[in-house]
Scaffold this active site. Structure first.
Site, PDB file in Angstrom:
ATOM      1  N   HIS A  66       0.844  -1.199   0.000  1.00 34.55           N
ATOM      2  CA  HIS A  66       0.000   0.000   0.000  1.00 34.55           C
ATOM      3  C   HIS A  66       0.880   1.250   0.000  1.00 34.55           C
ATOM      4  O   HIS A  66       0.681   2.160  -0.815  1.00 34.55           O
ATOM      5  CB  HIS A  66      -0.917  -0.005   1.226  1.00 34.55           C
ATOM      6  N   HIS A 112      13.021  11.995   3.584  1.00 30.08           N
ATOM      7  CA  HIS A 112      12.392  13.254   3.946  1.00 30.08           C
ATOM      8  C   HIS A 112      12.194  14.201   2.769  1.00 30.08           C
ATOM      9  O   HIS A 112      11.098  14.701   2.555  1.00 30.08           O
ATOM     10  CB  HIS A 112      13.015  13.949   5.142  1.00 30.08           C
ATOM     11  N   TYR A 166       8.616  16.068   0.469  1.00 28.53           N
ATOM     12  CA  TYR A 166       8.411  17.351  -0.206  1.00 28.53           C
ATOM     13  C   TYR A 166       8.283  17.170  -1.707  1.00 28.53           C
ATOM     14  O   TYR A 166       7.622  17.958  -2.377  1.00 28.53           O
ATOM     15  CB  TYR A 166       9.530  18.327   0.176  1.00 28.53           C
ATOM     16  N   LYS A 181       3.326  30.134   2.804  1.00 30.47           N
ATOM     17  CA  LYS A 181       2.486  29.713   1.685  1.00 30.47           C
ATOM     18  C   LYS A 181       1.004  29.734   2.063  1.00 30.47           C
ATOM     19  O   LYS A 181       0.168  30.255   1.322  1.00 30.47           O
ATOM     20  CB  LYS A 181       2.894  28.312   1.207  1.00 30.47           C
ATOM     21  N   THR A 238       6.361  27.143   5.091  1.00 27.41           N
ATOM     22  CA  THR A 238       5.051  26.558   4.830  1.00 27.41           C
ATOM     23  C   THR A 238       3.954  27.523   5.285  1.00 27.41           C
ATOM     24  O   THR A 238       2.934  27.698   4.601  1.00 27.41           O
ATOM     25  CB  THR A 238       4.901  25.214   5.558  1.00 27.41           C
ATOM     26  N   SER A 268      -1.635  26.714  -6.034  1.00 28.83           N
ATOM     27  CA  SER A 268      -1.332  28.112  -6.357  1.00 28.83           C
ATOM     28  C   SER A 268      -1.857  28.520  -7.726  1.00 28.83           C
ATOM     29  O   SER A 268      -1.899  29.708  -8.045  1.00 28.83           O
ATOM     30  CB  SER A 268       0.182  28.345  -6.311  1.00 28.83           C
ATOM     31  N   GLU A 294      11.736  13.260  -0.064  1.00 28.61           N
ATOM     32  CA  GLU A 294      10.657  12.594  -0.797  1.00 28.61           C
ATOM     33  C   GLU A 294       9.287  13.127  -0.369  1.00 28.61           C
ATOM     34  O   GLU A 294       8.385  13.304  -1.193  1.00 28.61           O
ATOM     35  CB  GLU A 294      10.744  11.082  -0.551  1.00 28.61           C
ATOM     36  N   SER A 328      13.433   6.041 -13.721  1.00 26.40           N
ATOM     37  CA  SER A 328      12.338   6.772 -14.360  1.00 26.40           C
ATOM     38  C   SER A 328      12.235   8.190 -13.805  1.00 26.40           C
ATOM     39  O   SER A 328      12.115   9.166 -14.550  1.00 26.40           O
ATOM     40  CB  SER A 328      11.037   6.004 -14.145  1.00 26.40           C
ATOM     41  N   SER A 329      12.293   8.310 -12.471  1.00 32.68           N
ATOM     42  CA  SER A 329      12.161   9.634 -11.852  1.00 32.68           C
ATOM     43  C   SER A 329      13.308  10.552 -12.243  1.00 32.68           C
ATOM     44  O   SER A 329      13.101  11.739 -12.487  1.00 32.68           O
ATOM     45  CB  SER A 329      12.157   9.507 -10.334  1.00 32.68           C
ATOM     46  N   ARG A 382       0.903   1.105  15.012  1.00 34.18           N
ATOM     47  CA  ARG A 382       0.569   0.861  13.607  1.00 34.18           C
ATOM     48  C   ARG A 382       1.263  -0.399  13.122  1.00 34.18           C
ATOM     49  O   ARG A 382       2.098  -0.968  13.812  1.00 34.18           O
ATOM     50  CB  ARG A 382       0.984   2.061  12.763  1.00 34.18           C
ATOM     51  N   TRP A 404       6.946   0.335   3.948  1.00 27.83           N
ATOM     52  CA  TRP A 404       7.629   0.888   2.773  1.00 27.83           C
ATOM     53  C   TRP A 404       9.044   1.343   3.104  1.00 27.83           C
ATOM     54  O   TRP A 404       9.842   1.590   2.217  1.00 27.83           O
ATOM     55  CB  TRP A 404       6.816   2.044   2.169  1.00 27.83           C
ATOM     56  N   ASP A 420       6.730  20.989 -26.677  1.00 30.66           N
ATOM     57  CA  ASP A 420       6.778  19.669 -26.076  1.00 30.66           C
ATOM     58  C   ASP A 420       7.851  19.688 -25.004  1.00 30.66           C
ATOM     59  O   ASP A 420       8.438  20.730 -24.737  1.00 30.66           O
ATOM     60  CB  ASP A 420       7.122  18.609 -27.141  1.00 30.66           C
ATOM     61  N   HIS A 455      14.536  13.376  12.108  1.00 31.84           N
ATOM     62  CA  HIS A 455      13.345  13.444  12.945  1.00 31.84           C
ATOM     63  C   HIS A 455      12.449  12.219  12.744  1.00 31.84           C
ATOM     64  O   HIS A 455      11.498  12.030  13.482  1.00 31.84           O
ATOM     65  CB  HIS A 455      12.566  14.762  12.744  1.00 31.84           C
ATOM     66  N   HIS A 456      12.769  11.396  11.735  1.00 32.09           N
ATOM     67  CA  HIS A 456      12.059  10.121  11.597  1.00 32.09           C
ATOM     68  C   HIS A 456      12.670   9.060  12.501  1.00 32.09           C
ATOM     69  O   HIS A 456      12.181   7.943  12.557  1.00 32.09           O
ATOM     70  CB  HIS A 456      12.119   9.636  10.151  1.00 32.09           C
TER      71      HIS A 456
END
Lengths: 531, 289, 75
Positions: A83, A259, A263, A337, A334, A274, A261, A175-176, A456, A148, A112, A308-309
């Site tokens: 998931h 991390h 963002y 924004k 943030t 926006s 990731e 790919s990315s 969890r 994950w 293009d 922080h993770h």
């Protein structure tokens, strides 16, 4: 923000006869067209969203009651892993790339993407990667049971599903990286004359920054899973204390990717929001320059907060303090924004079409998720909440109500441009209210569960958690079913409907609205001049 | 634009639909699943991998061949050239970050995990009593004894070879820019010979490590970091030297002129990148032991 | 638009200046809201029954923002 004074040449096929492309399946396999590729990305993303969603609903069904109901514990953990991986790498990231493919050339006045063939390869690497991820369910040992994050030592002990996952991650990374290089080059090099960087629509800016993040961190993830692979099969000791390594090393390398990731997933959503809010407030975006600087600040800070993770793995106190305060600093850009979006709406002439509804939903719920993020950033609090449902609630508020709601907003916003038809506004509003209400029914109780201490990634739970889990499961099914409305609306909009004018939203200003709806196969064969 | 509009360069270049990307996707699917089967003891695995690799090479021949044809057909304008420059720079940056992960691992094990395992902490006291944290190490549990790699000897020779090859490549580039084709071919050839001799020496050194020094990939974190860092570097040298070989073949076929030779420059950038990584390796892996 | 001058068409920089002034007013307005919120937040910690007073301040701010932004809602 910018207006065309004089399009040089017509919209016809000045680019030299490539309206004639192969038809049928070969059109999609061989295409070099940014719109075709964007469409494939979006459909792939939606398909993966449904697959990952079915996994999520299976998980929620299992959690409807305490005790084991429909899954074995191993299978439960495999579904948790898949998931996460499928939603992140299969649904959210490709979705954002799909919007980038469709909109960036149109918004900067290009024909293009810069590398059209590589663009095709970037997309076509994704289905093989998805096949390999899902294949894990059917091989001996099943898919990884690690979540994950793939932490060793558990990931070292998994069956061959883990190897398939590792190679799938390599392929998705390739790919990315190709996609990001393409986007950066397109934005830096193919802007129409007069389209300066500070005139670009904010969506392009958000993707420029995102692409930099991707290029910087995807190779690090590739390195991390390569070390896992060699630890598994070739006797290296990177993550094994017996050989002088450390499982925590993996966490450092993984979160150095992980991390940013986060963002990578949310910044394109910021860009989409926006675009939508100024259009439906009929005011230019408030504080454009500060929005750009805030994006840059978030991107830079995202490299300095990964630990922080890992607040509970035993970091030195100085490290904890640094990562705690650095994390809190992110609240400032943030906040800028959110402030600017509010100020854009302030005294604006607001109408509440479906895109704006989703944007408002985003604003409320993403900000909620941001606040719980701030709470989790406080290390003494995080020690209590680590690996509880509070964390699950937090990141679903930013990823589902954040990124996914932004995707919905953008889909309705640009559907008329893509298909040439107006979508069914009534059903779209039903989709919004279904998603908004059921999302909160599904995920808000998880805050309570987490605060009460429910862990969890465990298929069973203590009896006192039953009520809120049942509420959450009902909400999850409601949310899942609401998405079928989206599918119906999109399919009906493609097949027909009221013809859409070139600019169906009176407040819209960016360059794509100067093209007819549906947009011609090649956007700007010759560049428009922007003033 | 399409090959049909040769001559007049349009403002933008947009290629025709291409069959090659799907070959690449299938190749990687075969290689990825093949490798997973292979490592888990299925006989079909290596063959799937090989098949995938063949498809990949086939795709590269045709795809890159097509790009070379377009370039030599002068279909690319200034914009395309700038696009190539941006993309190559960022590709190299992504490679830097890839090596960064492994250098980061080296930093971590040398400065954090190994000292923690042995340096008077409670962990070391209760779990690994008697383990002296020193570098190089096989770790507290493994019992292998090996000899670490010395900086003097083949690594130093390799450093000299690679730095020299950077110089010869620059000479070749200057020759190309001033139109001395013979000189270009000669110095490019010298660069390639130096590059492949580096790879051969590295292979010899690995053989030496395994047979004489008992230094293996499985020799604790020292062996892990040593072989992964130098191994990935050697792999990149092989790729770079292959790229330069293609450039040499193209030079013999009369490609490139004084202004129009970004493919050559890109290969040169890549070569210098590989060079710099080696210098870091030489200092951090071989020298500071 | 502008009816004051003899020339009916508003000048470009005139429009730009008014837009900037409006943006500045908006900024100040929202900044004030934020300051009042934080002031209320701190004040509620100092004075008694912080839960209630914080709830009141927070709810007031949210309601005010919703009303102020939504006042111009168009059908």
């Amino acid at each position: 923000m910018s207006s065309i004074t004089q399009p040089i040449g017509g919209h016809g096929d000045a680019a030299g006869g490539h309206e004639h492309h192969p038809s049928g399946i070969m059109r999609w396999i061989t295409t070099t067209n940014h719109k075709d590729i964007g469409t494939m990305y979006l459909w792939f993303s939606f398909t993966m969203f449904l697959v990952g969603g079915v996994f999520a609903l299976t998980i929620r069904s299992e959690l409807f009651e305490p005790g084991m109901q429909i899954l074995r514990p191993e299978r439960f953990n495999q579904l948790i892993t898949l998931h996460g991986l499928i939603m992140i790498f299969g649904a959210l990231m490709p979705g954002a790339v799909g919007f980038a493919n469709w909109m960036i050339p149109m918004q900067i006045g290009a024909p293009d993407m810069a590398f059209a063939r590589m663009n095709n390869l970037s997309f076509w690497l994704l289905p093989p990667a998805a096949i390999m991820l899902l294949l894990g369910l059917f091989v001996p040992g099943g898919a990884p049971e690690t979540g994950w994050t793939l932490y060793p030592p558990l990931s070292i002990q998994q069956g061959m599903g883990m190897d398939l996952t590792i190679f799938a991650i390599h392929i998705m990374g390739a790919s990315s990286i190709m996609g990001s290089i393409n986007i950066i080059t397109t934005i830096l090099n193919l802007r129409a004359p007069g389209m300066t960087m500070m005139k670009m629509p904010l969506f392009c800016w958000s993707w420029l920054i995102t692409a930099y993040l991707l290029i910087a961190v995807m190779p690090v993830l590739a390195g991390a899973v390569t070390m896992l692979l060699t630890d598994r099969h070739f006797g290296t000791s990177f993550f094994d204390a017996a050989g002088g390594g450390d499982p925590v090393l993996f966490q450092h390398v993984f979160w150095f990717f992980g991390h940013p990731e986060v963002y990578i997933i949310i910044l394109p959503a910021f860009g989409l929001i926006s675009e939508v809010i100024p259009t439906f407030s009929r005011k230019p975006l408030f504080g454009y320059a500060s929005m750009v600087y805030a994006l840059c600040a978030i991107a830079i800070l995202s490299f300095l907060v990964w630990a922080h993770h890992m607040f509970t793995v035993g970091l030195p106190a100085a490290g904890i303090l640094f990562y705690m305060y650095a994390t809190m600093l992110i609240a400032i850009p943030t906040g800028v924004k959110v402030f600017n979006w509010l100020a854009t709406m302030w005294k604006g002439s607001i109408t509440l079409e479906a895109p704006m509804l989703f944007a408002l939903g985003f604003l409320f719920l993403f900000t909620t998720g941001g606040f719980t993020g701030l709470i989790l950033a406080i290390q003494p609090v995080d020690v209590q909440f680590q690996d509880t449902y509070y964390v699950v609630a937090h990141f679903h508020y930013v990823m589902v109500a954040g990124t996914l709601f932004a995707f919905f907003a953008a889909t309705y916003y640009w559907l008329p441009k893509w298909t040439g038809h107006m979508y069914n506004e009534t059903l779209a509003k039903w989709h919004f209210w279904g998603s908004f209400i059921f999302f909160n029914v599904a995920f808000f109780p998880m805050h309570f569960l987490g605060l009460a201490g429910m862990p969890r990634r465990i298929p069973d739970y203590a009896q006192q958690f039953t009520n809120w889990n049942q509420v959450s499961t009902v909400g999850a099914f409601g949310f899942g079913l609401s998405q079928l409305i989206l599918l119906y609306v999109v399919v009906m909009c493609i097949r027909g409907g009221k013809p859409a004018p070139a600019k169906p939203w009176e407040g819209a200003t960016s360059l794509e609205w100067t093209l007819p709806s549906p947009a011609p196969y090649h956007s700007f064969p010759t560049p428009p001049v922007v003033q | 634009m399409s090959a049909a509009t040769q001559g007049a360069k349009p403002y933008y270049f947009v290629p025709q639909p291409s069959p090659w990307p799907i070959f690449g996707a299938c190749a990687l699917l075969l290689m990825g699943t093949g490798a997973a089967f292979w490592f888990n003891g299925y006989e079909a695995g290596p063959w799937m991998c090989l098949a995938g690799f063949c498809v990949l090479v086939y795709m590269m021949f045709h795809w890159f061949g097509r790009v070379i044809d377009e370039s030599e057909g002068r279909l690319y304008n200034k914009k395309v050239d700038i696009s190539f420059r941006w993309s190559m720079s960022w590709f190299i940056f992504s490679e830097v970050m890839f090596f960064g992960a492994f250098f980061g691992a080296l930093f971590y094990v040398r400065n954090i995990s190994v000292p923690d395992l042995g340096g008077g902490t409670l962990t070391s006291h209760f779990l690994w009593p008697g383990y002296a944290a020193q570098w190089p190490t096989v770790g507290p549990f493994l019992k292998d004894v090996f000899t670490p790699m010395k900086a003097i000897g083949i690594p130093l020779l390799n450093t000299i070879i690679l730095v020299t090859s950077g110089g010869t490549l620059t000479i070749a580039h200057h020759a190309l820019k001033s139109g001395h084709r013979g000189s270009l071919k000669f110095w490019l050839f010298v660069t390639i010979v130096l590059g492949f001799s580096f790879v051969c020496l590295q292979a010899y050194e690995y053989h030496h490590a395994y047979t004489e020094f008992n230094l293996k990939l499985s020799s604790g974190v020292y062996g892990s970091t040593f072989f992964m860092l130098t191994g990935f570097h050697g792999f990149h040298v092989t790729i770079g030297a292959t790229m330069l070989t293609v450039m040499l073949v193209r030079a013999f076929r009369g490609h490139f002129d004084a202004e129009h030779h970004f493919a050559f420059e890109a290969a040169a950038w890549y070569w210098h990148f590989v060079d710099v990584v080696w210098l870091l390796l030489f200092v951090l892996v071989y020298w500071l032991v | 638009m502008t009816t004051a001058g003899a020339v009916g068409v508003p000048q470009e920089d005139d429009f730009e200046a008014r837009r900037r002034a409006a943006a500045r007013r908006t900024g100040f307005g929202l900044l004030l809201v934020a300051l009042i919120f934080f002031f209320g937040f701190i004040a509620s910690r100092v004075w008694l029954s912080s839960d209630v007073s914080m709830g009141v301040v927070g709810a007031a701010v949210v309601v005010f923002v919703i009303v102020a932004v939504g006042r111009h809602l168009r059908k």
